[in-house]
Design a protein around this motif. Structure first.
Motif, mmCIF file in Angstrom:
data_model
loop_
_atom_site.group_PDB
_atom_site.id
_atom_site.type_symbol
_atom_site.label_atom_id
_atom_site.label_comp_id
_atom_site.label_asym_id
_atom_site.label_seq_id
_atom_site.Cartn_x
_atom_site.Cartn_y
_atom_site.Cartn_z
ATOM 1 N N HIS A 143 0.853 -1.192 0.000
ATOM 2 C CA HIS A 143 0.000 0.000 0.000
ATOM 3 C C HIS A 143 0.884 1.236 0.000
ATOM 4 O O HIS A 143 1.891 1.306 0.713
ATOM 5 C CB HIS A 143 -0.890 -0.006 1.248
ATOM 6 N N VAL A 144 0.518 2.232 -0.792
ATOM 7 C CA VAL A 144 1.373 3.402 -0.991
ATOM 8 C C VAL A 144 1.662 4.155 0.304
ATOM 9 O O VAL A 144 2.675 4.859 0.417
ATOM 10 C CB VAL A 144 0.738 4.339 -2.046
ATOM 11 N N LYS A 145 0.806 4.004 1.326
ATOM 12 C CA LYS A 145 1.021 4.714 2.585
ATOM 13 C C LYS A 145 1.862 3.925 3.589
ATOM 14 O O LYS A 145 2.200 4.449 4.651
ATOM 15 C CB LYS A 145 -0.320 5.069 3.234
ATOM 16 N N LEU A 167 11.285 -7.518 -7.613
ATOM 17 C CA LEU A 167 11.224 -6.058 -7.668
ATOM 18 C C LEU A 167 10.482 -5.561 -6.435
ATOM 19 O O LEU A 167 9.313 -5.907 -6.227
ATOM 20 C CB LEU A 167 10.491 -5.616 -8.944
ATOM 21 N N ILE A 168 11.169 -4.767 -5.605
ATOM 22 C CA ILE A 168 10.552 -4.209 -4.405
ATOM 23 C C ILE A 168 10.393 -2.708 -4.596
ATOM 24 O O ILE A 168 11.368 -1.994 -4.849
ATOM 25 C CB ILE A 168 11.397 -4.498 -3.151
ATOM 26 N N ASP A 169 9.165 -2.230 -4.492
ATOM 27 C CA ASP A 169 8.837 -0.815 -4.729
ATOM 28 C C ASP A 169 8.126 -0.287 -3.500
ATOM 29 O O ASP A 169 7.105 -0.840 -3.077
ATOM 30 C CB ASP A 169 7.935 -0.694 -5.963
ATOM 31 N N THR A 170 8.643 0.783 -2.913
ATOM 32 C CA THR A 170 8.041 1.335 -1.698
ATOM 33 C C THR A 170 7.335 2.661 -1.901
ATOM 34 O O THR A 170 6.575 3.085 -1.027
ATOM 35 C CB THR A 170 9.113 1.540 -0.605
ATOM 36 N N CYS A 171 7.555 3.343 -3.039
ATOM 37 C CA CYS A 171 7.012 4.707 -3.108
ATOM 38 C C CYS A 171 6.745 5.242 -4.505
ATOM 39 O O CYS A 171 6.353 6.402 -4.645
ATOM 40 C CB CYS A 171 7.932 5.678 -2.370
ATOM 41 N N SER A 172 6.927 4.484 -5.559
ATOM 42 C CA SER A 172 6.789 5.062 -6.897
ATOM 43 C C SER A 172 5.322 5.180 -7.307
ATOM 44 O O SER A 172 4.420 4.603 -6.684
ATOM 45 C CB SER A 172 7.540 4.223 -7.933
ATOM 46 N N ASP A 173 5.085 5.896 -8.400
ATOM 47 C CA ASP A 173 3.730 6.065 -8.925
ATOM 48 C C ASP A 173 3.124 4.744 -9.376
ATOM 49 O O ASP A 173 1.896 4.626 -9.491
ATOM 50 C CB ASP A 173 3.732 7.039 -10.111
ATOM 51 N N ARG A 174 3.965 3.753 -9.627
ATOM 52 C CA ARG A 174 3.447 2.462 -10.076
ATOM 53 C C ARG A 174 2.614 1.764 -9.002
ATOM 54 O O ARG A 174 1.840 0.851 -9.307
ATOM 55 C CB ARG A 174 4.600 1.560 -10.517
ATOM 56 N N LEU A 175 2.778 2.174 -7.752
ATOM 57 C CA LEU A 175 1.940 1.626 -6.692
ATOM 58 C C LEU A 175 0.495 2.121 -6.806
ATOM 59 O O LEU A 175 -0.406 1.556 -6.199
ATOM 60 C CB LEU A 175 2.490 2.017 -5.313
ATOM 61 N N LEU A 176 0.289 3.171 -7.595
ATOM 62 C CA LEU A 176 -1.021 3.807 -7.703
ATOM 63 C C LEU A 176 -1.683 3.621 -9.057
ATOM 64 O O LEU A 176 -2.913 3.630 -9.153
ATOM 65 C CB LEU A 176 -0.890 5.316 -7.442
#
Length: 289
Positions: A143-145, A167-176
């Protein structure tokens, strides 16, 4: 506040703006609520929603729950479909590969709610199990938050654990923007409403009930009917490996629940919502009482 109350219409995707609706001294402005998610959790039925004049749920499930919970009358509720699917369909057309090696891709999409999230119990066993195999690629897309209040260095430490197949993503626009739900072939999650964005195209799902929730017959966990539910972190990879074989038994319930949640039309949702707002502003406001 004075400037906001000078407008004719205020549209919000968060129910917290309801405090402002309480402070108007007339029917102006019109307050419209268009929720940003499509999930089943009880937060979707917060009492603040009753302060809005017009409710724009995505599909029939939410519209019916609004009435059942006393949050709105049918005359002030218009289903409009899920706006993000407009973007999703366009993303599918030109999305580039996320991994160099083509393998079936799994997305892990944990929620931020500590009481219901699987993150703390799942993440380390999951990374261990996926690190030692060459069958799947894995996207970790929380979750983006979840990392919003974490330092940049903490976020970077997690992202540095990415590999050729993880691939670990913590904050990019792709989370949204649905990039990951579009790219993935199998979904792992807990209570995130993004599962409905994934099942807009029926695909295998695995749900993690590591908090031992009594979920059956609970309307707040309807989406857990769309795939296998497991309770042991050691079983994550095995559940993913059998998800495609089990998927046929979940396809019809995925179609039904997703249609109820998102609506039947996957394009032009923004246009439907705009038309509903204009129509209600011009002709429907007297129906609120």
């Amino acid at each position: 506040m004075r400037e906001l109350l000078s407008y004719d219409v205020i549209v919000s995707v968060e129910n917290t703006v309801a405090w402002l609706a309480k402070r108007r001294k007339s029917d102006r402005p019109l307050f419209v609520f268009k929720s940003h998610g499509a999930g089943d959790r009880d937060v979707a039925w917060h009492p603040r929603i009753a302060e809005f004049d017009l409710l724009l749920p995505h599909g029939t499930k939410t519209a019916e729950r609004y009435v059942e919970q006393g949050l709105g009358q049918p005359a002030a509720i218009r289903t409009t479909g899920y706006l993000k699917t407009d973007v999703t369909e366009r993303l599918r057309e030109g999305q580039q590969a996320l991994f160099d090696t083509a393998r079936p891709t799994v997305i892990y999409n944990p929620h931020k709610d500590r009481k219901q999230s699987s993150w703390r119990q799942a993440i380390e066993p999951m990374l261990d199990q996926f690190a030692g195999q060459d069958i799947f690629n894995l996207i970790v897309a929380p979750h983006v938050k979840m990392f919003r209040r974490r330092s940049a260095s903490a976020r970077q430490r997690w992202e540095n654990r990415s590999t050729d197949s993880i691939l670990i993503d913590t904050c990019s626009d792709r989370l949204l923007d649905n990039s990951y739900t579009v790219a993935a072939d199998i979904y792992i999650g807990d209570v995130s409403s993004q599962v409905y964005e994934f099942t807009a195209r029926p695909r295998p799902c695995v749900f993690l009930n590591f908090n031992k929730i009594d979920w059956r017959d609970n309307p707040n966990y309807l989406f857990w009917q769309m795939g296998e539910v497991i309770e042991d972190p050691a079983e994550i990879f095995a559940a993913v490996a059998r998800a495609r074989d089990l998927h046929p038994q979940y396809i019809e319930i995925q179609k039904k629940l997703t249609s109820d949640a998102l609506g039947d039309d996957i394009r032009d949702g923004a246009e439907y919502a705009a038309d509903a707002i204009v129509d209600y502003y011009r002709h429907g406001r007297t129906l609120r009482d």
